[in-house]
Scaffold this motif. Structure first.
Motif, PDB file in Angstrom:
ATOM      1  N   ASN A  70      -9.272 -24.447 -31.343  1.00 41.84           N
ATOM      2  CA  ASN A  70     -10.169 -25.522 -30.924  1.00 41.84           C
ATOM      3  C   ASN A  70     -11.294 -25.685 -31.933  1.00 41.84           C
ATOM      4  N   VAL A  71     -11.631 -26.928 -32.236  1.00 37.96           N
ATOM      5  CA  VAL A  71     -12.761 -27.188 -33.118  1.00 37.96           C
ATOM      6  C   VAL A  71     -13.953 -27.546 -32.234  1.00 37.96           C
ATOM      7  N   SER A  72     -14.864 -26.601 -32.109  1.00 39.89           N
ATOM      8  CA  SER A  72     -16.043 -26.767 -31.273  1.00 39.89           C
ATOM      9  C   SER A  72     -17.197 -27.250 -32.146  1.00 39.89           C
ATOM     10  N   SER A  73     -18.378 -26.709 -31.962  1.00 36.72           N
ATOM     11  CA  SER A  73     -19.544 -27.095 -32.760  1.00 36.72           C
ATOM     12  C   SER A  73     -20.664 -26.092 -32.530  1.00 36.72           C
ATOM     13  N   ASN A  74     -21.483 -25.906 -33.569  1.00 36.00           N
ATOM     14  CA  ASN A  74     -22.670 -25.076 -33.362  1.00 36.00           C
ATOM     15  C   ASN A  74     -23.772 -25.894 -32.691  1.00 36.00           C
ATOM     16  N   ALA A  75     -23.508 -27.178 -32.407  1.00 34.25           N
ATOM     17  CA  ALA A  75     -24.503 -28.044 -31.780  1.00 34.25           C
ATOM     18  C   ALA A  75     -24.634 -27.806 -30.285  1.00 34.25           C
ATOM     19  N   THR A  76     -24.091 -26.683 -29.787  1.00 33.57           N
ATOM     20  CA  THR A  76     -24.425 -26.286 -28.423  1.00 33.57           C
ATOM     21  C   THR A  76     -25.917 -25.984 -28.330  1.00 33.57           C
ATOM     22  N   ARG A  77     -26.553 -25.801 -29.490  1.00 38.20           N
ATOM     23  CA  ARG A  77     -28.021 -25.747 -29.558  1.00 38.20           C
ATOM     24  C   ARG A  77     -28.453 -26.749 -30.620  1.00 38.20           C
ATOM     25  N   GLY A  78     -29.198 -27.761 -30.211  1.00 38.53           N
ATOM     26  CA  GLY A  78     -29.652 -28.766 -31.162  1.00 38.53           C
ATOM     27  C   GLY A  78     -30.392 -29.868 -30.436  1.00 38.53           C
ATOM     28  N   ILE A  79     -30.844 -30.849 -31.183  1.00 39.00           N
ATOM     29  CA  ILE A  79     -31.620 -31.933 -30.586  1.00 39.00           C
ATOM     30  C   ILE A  79     -30.821 -33.239 -30.564  1.00 39.00           C
ATOM     31  N   HIS A  80     -31.175 -34.092 -29.617  1.00 40.82           N
ATOM     32  CA  HIS A  80     -30.700 -35.479 -29.522  1.00 40.82           C
ATOM     33  C   HIS A  80     -29.195 -35.601 -29.268  1.00 40.82           C
ATOM     34  N   ARG A  81     -28.563 -34.544 -28.783  1.00 39.42           N
ATOM     35  CA  ARG A  81     -27.119 -34.597 -28.523  1.00 39.42           C
ATOM     36  C   ARG A  81     -26.753 -33.786 -27.284  1.00 39.42           C
ATOM     37  N   VAL A  82     -27.570 -33.832 -26.254  1.00 40.12           N
ATOM     38  CA  VAL A  82     -27.342 -32.961 -25.094  1.00 40.12           C
ATOM     39  C   VAL A  82     -25.957 -33.171 -24.463  1.00 40.12           C
ATOM     40  N   PRO A  83     -25.474 -34.392 -24.224  1.00 40.46           N
ATOM     41  CA  PRO A  83     -24.138 -34.532 -23.633  1.00 40.46           C
ATOM     42  C   PRO A  83     -23.043 -33.970 -24.544  1.00 40.46           C
ATOM     43  N   TYR A  84     -23.162 -34.213 -25.843  1.00 40.67           N
ATOM     44  CA  TYR A  84     -22.210 -33.653 -26.807  1.00 40.67           C
ATOM     45  C   TYR A  84     -22.284 -32.134 -26.805  1.00 40.67           C
ATOM     46  N   SER A  85     -23.499 -31.607 -26.757  1.00 43.00           N
ATOM     47  CA  SER A  85     -23.672 -30.156 -26.704  1.00 43.00           C
ATOM     48  C   SER A  85     -23.005 -29.568 -25.468  1.00 43.00           C
ATOM     49  N   ALA A  86     -23.146 -30.254 -24.338  1.00 36.88           N
ATOM     50  CA  ALA A  86     -22.504 -29.786 -23.105  1.00 36.88           C
ATOM     51  C   ALA A  86     -20.991 -29.789 -23.235  1.00 36.88           C
ATOM     52  N   ALA A  87     -20.454 -30.839 -23.861  1.00 39.35           N
ATOM     53  CA  ALA A  87     -19.006 -30.922 -24.050  1.00 39.35           C
ATOM     54  C   ALA A  87     -18.500 -29.780 -24.923  1.00 39.35           C
ATOM     55  N   LYS A  88     -19.212 -29.486 -26.005  1.00 36.23           N
ATOM     56  CA  LYS A  88     -18.769 -28.425 -26.906  1.00 36.23           C
ATOM     57  C   LYS A  88     -18.971 -27.043 -26.284  1.00 36.23           C
ATOM     58  N   GLY A  89     -19.979 -26.898 -25.426  1.00 31.52           N
ATOM     59  CA  GLY A  89     -20.082 -25.661 -24.655  1.00 31.52           C
ATOM     60  C   GLY A  89     -18.869 -25.479 -23.773  1.00 31.52           C
ATOM     61  N   GLY A  90     -18.363 -26.584 -23.230  1.00 32.31           N
ATOM     62  CA  GLY A  90     -17.133 -26.541 -22.445  1.00 32.31           C
ATOM     63  C   GLY A  90     -15.932 -26.126 -23.277  1.00 32.31           C
ATOM     64  N   VAL A  91     -15.871 -26.598 -24.521  1.00 29.14           N
ATOM     65  CA  VAL A  91     -14.774 -26.199 -25.416  1.00 29.14           C
ATOM     66  C   VAL A  91     -14.811 -24.691 -25.655  1.00 29.14           C
ATOM     67  N   ASN A  92     -16.014 -24.131 -25.834  1.00 30.16           N
ATOM     68  CA  ASN A  92     -16.128 -22.677 -26.004  1.00 30.16           C
ATOM     69  C   ASN A  92     -15.626 -21.935 -24.765  1.00 30.16           C
ATOM     70  N   ALA A  93     -15.963 -22.462 -23.585  1.00 32.37           N
ATOM     71  CA  ALA A  93     -15.517 -21.825 -22.340  1.00 32.37           C
ATOM     72  C   ALA A  93     -14.007 -21.905 -22.184  1.00 32.37           C
ATOM     73  N   ILE A  94     -13.427 -23.060 -22.527  1.00 31.53           N
ATOM     74  CA  ILE A  94     -11.966 -23.200 -22.491  1.00 31.53           C
ATOM     75  C   ILE A  94     -11.327 -22.151 -23.386  1.00 31.53           C
ATOM     76  N   THR A  95     -11.867 -22.016 -24.595  1.00 33.40           N
ATOM     77  CA  THR A  95     -11.311 -21.075 -25.574  1.00 33.40           C
ATOM     78  C   THR A  95     -11.285 -19.657 -25.017  1.00 33.40           C
ATOM     79  N   GLN A  96     -12.401 -19.204 -24.497  1.00 35.45           N
ATOM     80  CA  GLN A  96     -12.494 -17.822 -24.043  1.00 35.45           C
ATOM     81  C   GLN A  96     -11.696 -17.576 -22.769  1.00 35.45           C
ATOM     82  N   SER A  97     -11.720 -18.524 -21.847  1.00 38.89           N
ATOM     83  CA  SER A  97     -10.999 -18.335 -20.581  1.00 38.89           C
ATOM     84  C   SER A  97      -9.486 -18.403 -20.775  1.00 38.89           C
ATOM     85  N   LEU A  98      -9.022 -19.380 -21.578  1.00 36.27           N
ATOM     86  CA  LEU A  98      -7.581 -19.469 -21.830  1.00 36.27           C
ATOM     87  C   LEU A  98      -7.078 -18.240 -22.573  1.00 36.27           C
ATOM     88  N   ALA A  99      -7.880 -17.764 -23.533  1.00 33.44           N
ATOM     89  CA  ALA A  99      -7.464 -16.575 -24.291  1.00 33.44           C
ATOM     90  C   ALA A  99      -7.252 -15.387 -23.369  1.00 33.44           C
TER      91      ALA A  99
END
Length: 258
Positions: free
Chosen positions: A139-168
């Motif tokens: 999965n291509v996530s993002s380090n923008a789980t912490r950053g400015i002006h992109r909160v919805p995108y940050s939330a989505a990429k936090g979800g990608v990280n959770a998918i990665t760890q839970s599926l693994a």
């Protein structure tokens, strides 16, 4: 740098393959011996796939829907006889603005763009992996789980990280690895398909400049990465060289862990 035959005998599905990081990953995987399904909603993805010669095939679909994801996996199986590796690369912030300035419909659009394609494609590929008894998802996530002006995108990429760890954790016993990279800011050629088809207002361009400044300042190296610096770790994690790596999210952001 390419590694001859690293993906020989393997079939890869690469999403978001028409441009940017996905294009570079898909073309290099084909150059390293893999059969690659280039998946994108942009109709020029077939032209990009043709650059890979007989090892590449383009497929147009909408991965914000489950039907699109399932169709892509079916196409890879039909054309190449199976799937060994899925690289989920679809995503990207549509707008950049303070969270209080987002409209509800814009928040939902960001989640659909940057979370749902990964969620759908992981679900759609699992029956193929379970049938063959093996598989790898990057999965291509993002380090923008912490950053400015992109909160919805940050939330989505936090979800990608959770998918990665839970599926693994859930599918390790079935010989399925799930890993991710978390790219930081990346220099790329101008997009042929814009991230925001409605265009940016002058105020949004100002907010975007703030994001660029924050991303560079947060990086230890004080710069954006290159397409090649992003595609190389993705392909390493996809390869058999990373056979003992699963559940990990690898930051590729010049030292900024996000």
């Amino acid at each position: 740098m390419t590694f001859a035959d690293r993906f020989a005998g393997k079939t890869l599905v690469v999403t978001g393959a028409a441009q940017g990081i996905g294009r570079a990953v898909a073309l290099r995987a084909a150059a390293e011996g893999g059969n690659v399904l280039f998946v994108d909603r942009a109709d020029f993805v077939g032209d990009v796939a043709s650059e890979a010669g007989g090892r590449g095939h383009g497929f147009v679909c909408d991965l914000e829907t489950y039907e699109g994801a399932a169709a892509a996996m079916a196409e890879a199986t039909k054309r190449f006889g199976g799937i060994d590796i899925l690289i989920n690369n679809v995503g990207g912030a549509i707008r950049m603005r303070p969270y209080d300035q987002f409209e509800p419909r814009q928040i939902e659009a960001e989640i659909r763009r940057s979370l749902m394609p990964t969620l759908w494609c992981c679900h759609a590929v699992l029956p193929h992996f379970l049938k063959s008894g093996r598989g790898t998802i990057v999965n291509v996530s993002s380090n923008a789980t912490r950053g400015i002006h992109r909160v919805p995108y940050s939330a989505a990429k936090g979800g990608v990280n959770a998918i990665t760890q839970s599926l693994a954790m859930e599918y390790a016993s079935r010989n399925i690895r799930v890993v991710a990279t978390a790219p930081g800011g990346t220099d790329a050629p101008p997009r042929r398909m814009p991230r925001n088809i409605e265009g940016d207002t002058p105020k949004e361009l100002e907010w975007m400049s703030g994001v660029v400044e924050q991303v560079k300042e947060s990086s230890f190296l004080k710069r954006y990465g290159t397409i090649e610096e992003q595609s190389a770790p993705i392909l390493f994690l996809a390869s058999d060289e990373a056979s003992y790596v699963t559940g990990s999210v690898l930051p590729v952001a010049g030292g900024d862990l996000g």
